[in-house]
Write a protein that holds these residues in place. Sequence first.
Motif, PDB file in Angstrom:
ATOM      1  N   ALA A  52       0.811  -1.213   0.000  1.00 19.32           N
ATOM      2  CA  ALA A  52       0.000   0.000   0.000  1.00 19.32           C
ATOM      3  C   ALA A  52       0.850   1.271   0.000  1.00 19.32           C
ATOM      4  CB  ALA A  52      -0.938  -0.009   1.212  1.00 19.32           C
ATOM      5  N   MET A  62      -5.675   8.116   8.900  1.00 21.25           N
ATOM      6  CA  MET A  62      -4.994   6.848   8.654  1.00 21.25           C
ATOM      7  C   MET A  62      -4.165   6.427   9.868  1.00 21.25           C
ATOM      8  SD  MET A  62      -4.151   4.206   6.901  1.00 21.25           S
ATOM      9  CE  MET A  62      -4.797   4.507   5.252  1.00 21.25           C
ATOM     10  N   TRP A  73      -4.900   0.769  -3.200  1.00 21.89           N
ATOM     11  CA  TRP A  73      -4.445   0.484  -1.836  1.00 21.89           C
ATOM     12  C   TRP A  73      -5.595   0.377  -0.857  1.00 21.89           C
ATOM     13  CZ3 TRP A  73      -5.447   4.178   1.923  1.00 21.89           C
ATOM     14  CH2 TRP A  73      -5.760   5.473   1.466  1.00 21.89           C
ATOM     15  N   ARG A  74      -6.705   1.044  -1.142  1.00 21.80           N
ATOM     16  CA  ARG A  74      -7.869   0.965  -0.245  1.00 21.80           C
ATOM     17  C   ARG A  74      -8.475  -0.438  -0.263  1.00 21.80           C
ATOM     18  NH1 ARG A  74      -9.206   5.951   1.696  1.00 21.80           N
ATOM     19  NH2 ARG A  74      -8.412   7.760   0.540  1.00 21.80           N
ATOM     20  N   THR A  75      -8.515  -1.050  -1.426  1.00 21.09           N
ATOM     21  CA  THR A  75      -8.998  -2.430  -1.523  1.00 21.09           C
ATOM     22  C   THR A  75      -8.055  -3.376  -0.776  1.00 21.09           C
ATOM     23  OG1 THR A  75      -9.991  -1.964  -3.674  1.00 21.09           O
ATOM     24  CG2 THR A  75      -9.650  -4.283  -3.111  1.00 21.09           C
ATOM     25  N   MET A  77       0.232   5.043  -1.533  1.00 23.27           N
ATOM     26  CA  MET A  77      -0.109   6.083  -0.575  1.00 23.27           C
ATOM     27  C   MET A  77       0.861   7.262  -0.643  1.00 23.27           C
ATOM     28  SD  MET A  77      -1.064   3.465   2.535  1.00 23.27           S
ATOM     29  CE  MET A  77      -1.235   4.667   3.830  1.00 23.27           C
ATOM     30  N   THR A 135      -9.137   2.072   8.022  1.00 23.05           N
ATOM     31  CA  THR A 135      -7.932   2.358   7.226  1.00 23.05           C
ATOM     32  C   THR A 135      -8.257   2.416   5.739  1.00 23.05           C
ATOM     33  OG1 THR A 135      -7.381  -0.013   7.249  1.00 23.05           O
ATOM     34  CG2 THR A 135      -6.311   1.388   8.891  1.00 23.05           C
ATOM     35  N   ALA A 136      -9.167   1.553   5.301  1.00 21.96           N
ATOM     36  CA  ALA A 136      -9.521   1.535   3.869  1.00 21.96           C
ATOM     37  C   ALA A 136     -10.231   2.810   3.442  1.00 21.96           C
ATOM     38  CB  ALA A 136     -10.391   0.324   3.566  1.00 21.96           C
ATOM     39  N   GLN A 137     -10.935   3.460   4.371  1.00 25.64           N
ATOM     40  CA  GLN A 137     -11.708   4.655   4.031  1.00 25.64           C
ATOM     41  C   GLN A 137     -11.031   5.954   4.461  1.00 25.64           C
ATOM     42  OE1 GLN A 137     -14.498   4.434   2.200  1.00 25.64           O
ATOM     43  NE2 GLN A 137     -14.160   2.218   2.138  1.00 25.64           N
ATOM     44  N   SER A 150      -5.992   4.256  -6.411  1.00 24.65           N
ATOM     45  CA  SER A 150      -6.605   4.069  -5.088  1.00 24.65           C
ATOM     46  C   SER A 150      -6.748   2.588  -4.727  1.00 24.65           C
ATOM     47  CB  SER A 150      -7.986   4.736  -5.052  1.00 24.65           C
ATOM     48  OG  SER A 150      -7.885   6.129  -5.256  1.00 24.65           O
ATOM     49  N   MET A 183      -8.909  -3.110   2.860  1.00 25.92           N
ATOM     50  CA  MET A 183     -10.252  -3.575   3.221  1.00 25.92           C
ATOM     51  C   MET A 183     -10.310  -5.095   3.370  1.00 25.92           C
ATOM     52  SD  MET A 183     -13.396  -2.772   3.926  1.00 25.92           S
ATOM     53  CE  MET A 183     -13.823  -1.155   3.258  1.00 25.92           C
TER      54      MET A 183
END
Length: 464
Positions: free
Chosen positions: A35, A109, A175-177, A39, A100-102, A173, A180
Amino acid sequence: MKKRSEADRLITTIVVVVTMGALAFGYDTGVIAGALPFMQLPIAEGGLGLTPLTEGLVTSALVLGAAFGSLVCGIMADRFGRRDSLMALSVVFVIGAIGTAQAPSVTVMVVMRAILGFAVGGASALVPMFISEMAPSGRRGRLVSQNEMMIVTGQLVAYTLNAGLAHFSQSPSIWRTMLMIAAVPAILLGVGLFFVPRSPRWLASKGRTEEAQHVLELIRSTDRQVRQEMRAIYTAVDDDAEQIGWRQAFGETWIKRLLLIGVSLGFTAQFTGVNAFMYFTPIILRQTGLGTEAALIATIGDGLVAVGATFAGIWMIGKFPRRVTLLSGLCGAVLAHIGLGATLLFLKGTAIESYMALGFILLALLFIQMMVSPLYWLLMSELFPMRVRGVLTGLSVSCQWIFNATVAFLFPILLHAIGPNTFFVFALINVVSFCFVARFLPETKGLSLEKLETHLQTHLSPSI
């Protein structure tokens, strides 16, 4: 024979369910490696605009949260039980994964990574403790080591998914997946624990001896084993009843020495540099000229070596003394750090630099994950007496997470400031750790938890 197979199946089920906490622990610590490169992108491009400083903060927030979580959950485990405390942690895992995902900013974060870290730290203290109290003494080493296997499996899953998602997704984005997905093992942990009994040793310590015997009848293959183990537990509980509380227990010199050994083992485990590699391998390899995607693919090698090494480590735990295994692992870590530092120093800019650097990283992980990390978690489940097992395990593991955070925060800064010399520093620290283990660590192999407590008290009490 039928009872033996039923008991073995239940023990296997307990270990699989409880180590979902270790799988979540491994995924959450490993996913950050994939990630971080995304980021680092500006917020307008889908990242969080991380700098070297905020990169260290995001990475170390989890381990600082874990330090607090392991301490608090160690105390909770003594009061509310191992199983029920793990149930509560599964909820915290899910909250942290979603948060963290959102996260819309670095500040959010860091906060959510700290919350996630609380769950990771709690699981790191409770999972091996719970398994050690459920396992027969002859299988304790290998069953507790399943904890480390699931940690490195979670890291391998994280690295593999990171590389796959980065390759097939065009979204910055993504990294959000990645973050999650951490909710999945947490949900499996919470649901599975409804089908797992409580620790018989904890039940007996609370005066619930009939329930304790019932659990032992479910997880032991013969009535003789149940009777012998219950007698040992009764004796331990009677001895503990003479103590007014765990504060009084700290007045005993041998328990203070045990705590010092536990804390020092956390330093030994973390300053092998294992998590510098698990968190920052892509960053190290990018300095040798590899691109981001290639570096992420290379981290799959970290996970594969860690899993393979842990398999070998579980076998070794059943065959060799704890001290010999741990000392051998530290020797290997020293050699690997020297090789990596020399590669980055003397082969800089050459065609083979990336391959040699990756080779020494994998060599370091081979020794550490085979001979050091599994031994650390096993020793944390064995060393401490029943009456203060939760709080001493929590204190020791909490310090281990503080050492982890120290490495996670300082490593990128040191790598930027002194470059390859960082790895020579690690080598020197590991020499010191070798001397400590050789001098102070007692052997724990081959004894029940109750017999081990008597052995350690005799070994560590001051001579009259």
